[in-house]
Design a protein around this motif. Structure first.
Motif, mmCIF file in Angstrom:
data_model
loop_
_atom_site.group_PDB
_atom_site.id
_atom_site.type_symbol
_atom_site.label_atom_id
_atom_site.label_comp_id
_atom_site.label_asym_id
_atom_site.label_seq_id
_atom_site.Cartn_x
_atom_site.Cartn_y
_atom_site.Cartn_z
ATOM 1 N N GLY A 107 -7.901 -9.080 -2.324
ATOM 2 C CA GLY A 107 -7.897 -8.288 -1.242
ATOM 3 C C GLY A 107 -7.888 -6.788 -1.490
ATOM 4 N N LEU A 108 -8.809 -6.454 -2.507
ATOM 5 C CA LEU A 108 -8.503 -4.904 -3.190
ATOM 6 C C LEU A 108 -9.533 -4.033 -2.628
ATOM 7 N N ARG A 109 -9.312 -2.919 -2.708
ATOM 8 C CA ARG A 109 -10.067 -1.844 -2.316
ATOM 9 C C ARG A 109 -11.159 -1.726 -3.436
ATOM 10 N N ARG B 50 -12.121 -6.971 1.887
ATOM 11 C CA ARG B 50 -10.742 -7.050 2.064
ATOM 12 C C ARG B 50 -10.344 -7.265 3.367
ATOM 13 N N HIS B 51 -11.056 -7.014 4.264
ATOM 14 C CA HIS B 51 -10.934 -7.427 5.712
ATOM 15 C C HIS B 51 -10.647 -8.764 5.855
ATOM 16 N N ARG C 200 -1.158 3.332 -8.745
ATOM 17 C CA ARG C 200 -1.227 4.434 -8.274
ATOM 18 C C ARG C 200 -2.679 4.314 -7.010
ATOM 19 N N ALA C 201 -2.359 3.293 -6.295
ATOM 20 C CA ALA C 201 -3.561 3.149 -5.329
ATOM 21 C C ALA C 201 -3.495 4.273 -4.107
ATOM 22 N N LYS C 202 -4.057 3.771 -3.235
ATOM 23 C CA LYS C 202 -3.931 4.591 -1.989
ATOM 24 C C LYS C 202 -2.614 5.190 -1.657
ATOM 25 N N GLY C 203 -2.450 6.686 -1.423
ATOM 26 C CA GLY C 203 -0.926 6.979 -1.175
ATOM 27 C C GLY C 203 -0.203 7.141 -2.784
ATOM 28 N N LYS C 204 -0.812 6.915 -3.656
ATOM 29 C CA LYS C 204 -0.064 6.826 -5.166
ATOM 30 C C LYS C 204 0.862 5.827 -5.209
ATOM 31 N N LYS C 205 0.567 4.702 -4.479
ATOM 32 C CA LYS C 205 1.605 3.397 -4.677
ATOM 33 C C LYS C 205 1.221 2.446 -5.515
ATOM 34 N N ASP C 206 2.188 1.850 -6.250
ATOM 35 C CA ASP C 206 1.805 0.596 -7.186
ATOM 36 C C ASP C 206 2.170 -0.502 -6.102
#
Length: 409
Positions: free
Chosen positions: A254-256, A351-352, A279-285
């Protein structure tokens, strides 16, 4: 000995040295290690800024590896020298340092160009100051690009009117103009408001400047997805093992698309059967599950790769760096066309589909939220509207009427 050619190249509004050669792993590696050269997908070459220091780095990197043909570059520099500095200074005169952290170029006495946008001198400081503030607050490159582009649209409309003197009433009229005359969609209007809000509140320090400016209501758009039969057809339309592995990875976890492109070998934890998304969207691991089937596929793909990837899971054959996002998107589009799928969907539909198919198999929506990396459960709840799990158990009242033979055909 191999041969490389260095030529003058105008790229991204600056003079560069273009480096051209037949694809060679050793030369690619030397350029990456010693020069900090970057790859231009548009020009199909490596490039560096046009200066003596950059050329010396190229010469150092190529010692013992390749001869340098610099005839075209030498000719360009000689012609430039003959023309004199007067014409050059008119084209590239840098604005005064005040309120201008990043250089802009003159295009006439009243206008400057900044990152491709023609801006009046009265507003020449706006975009550089905004860019500096965005960098200091460590905004992502994508957000910076969006904010600067949206703000530049306002500045081009203003022409010689000072942006710093605008009031909320002025901005309201501008937003109405964007909606009625430019026919901008709600999401684009939100981005434009966010950009202006950042400049007036974060750069100019005007608190609560946008409290009186309403935001357009966003439409509730349901995720577009593929069913399992369509996904199977999509995957089977591909023959290239690397391309298949990319799309398998996107759907399996389910990855971007940006997350697929930046996955590194060290992110694959086969002991704990997890993939680290850094560090994905929103710099969140976050961690996502590593499917045993996907692990076998990835091992098979790496074993058959020549050359094998050294840092990123999916590396470009030309640059040995991360695969470009746009190329992965094109791989999906090509596979969709070959599979005969007519739905208007992009690679994000994988992903959807991942989220919806998990929901239909009974996975708790809270776990799906964590796997997708959503900040808000309401974002994940959109998939409740497209899941058929509950819908198939709902009987239409029309069916009841038909069964009672209360109506005929």
């Amino acid at each position: 000995m191999e041969k490389i050619i260095v030529k003058p190249l105008y790229h991204r509004e600056q003079e560069c040295i273009g480096i051209y050669f037949e694809n060679q792993t050793k030369i690619n590696g030397a350029l990456r290690k010693h020069t900090n050269a970057r790859w231009s997908q548009t020009n199909k070459c490596w490039y560096l800024p046009l200066n003596k220091e950059a050329y010396n780095k190229i010469a150092f990197a190529m010692r013992g590896l390749a001869e340098i043909d610099n005839a075209a570059l030498r000719q360009y520099l000689l012609e430039k020298k003959k023309k004199g500095m007067e014409a050059e200074s008119k084209a590239t005169k840098v604005l005064p340092a005040k309120n201008n952290p990043t250089p802009a170029k003159w295009i006439n006495q009243r206008t400057v160009v900044y990152k491709g946008a023609g801006i009046s001198l009265v507003n020449a400081h706006v975009l550089p100051a905004m860019e500096q503030r965005l960098k200091l607050k460590a905004y992502s490159r994508s957000t910076m690009k969006t904010y600067l582009n949206e703000m530049s649209q306002l500045l081009q409309v203003l022409k010689d009117i000072s942006a710093d003197e605008l009031t909320p009433a002025h901005l309201k009229r501008y937003l109405v103009y964007c909606y009625e005359k430019l026919h901008l969609k709600e999401n684009t209007l939100h981005s434009r408001i966010n950009a202006m809000k950042f400049y007036y509140e974060q750069v100019l320090g005007r608190e609560k400047f946008f409290w009186d400016i309403p935001r357009p209501k966003k439409p509730l758009l349901l995720p577009r997805l593929l069913n399992e039969t369509e996904i199977a057809k999509l995957f089977n339309a591909l023959t290239n093992k690397k391309h298949k592995a990319m799309l398998f990875t996107a759907y399996s976890s389910g990855l971007r698309v940006s997350e697929v492109a930046t996955l590194k070998l060290k992110d694959i934890d086969s002991q704990r059967m997890q993939i680290l998304i850094s560090r994905a969207k929103g710099k969140k691991d976050r961690y996502v599950n590593l499917s045993p089937v996907l692990l076998d596929i990835l091992r098979n793909y790496i074993k058959g790769s020549k050359p094998r990837p050294t840092e990123y899971l999916f590396e470009s054959d030309q640059t040995n760096t991360a695969y470009p996002v746009r190329t992965i998107q094109q791989i999906f589009s090509t596979a969709k066309d070959k599979a005969g799928i007519k739905k208007d969907v992009g690679i994000h539909s994988l992903r959807h589909s991942f989220a919806t198919h998990l929901l239909e198999k009974g996975t708790d929506i809270r776990y799906i939220k964590d796997l997708l990396g959503h900040f808000d459960i309401r974002t994940t709840e959109r998939y409740l509207h497209v899941s058929k799990k509950q819908l198939v158990n709902i009987v239409s009242p029309f069916d009841d009427l038909w069964k009672k033979e209360a109506i005929d055909w």
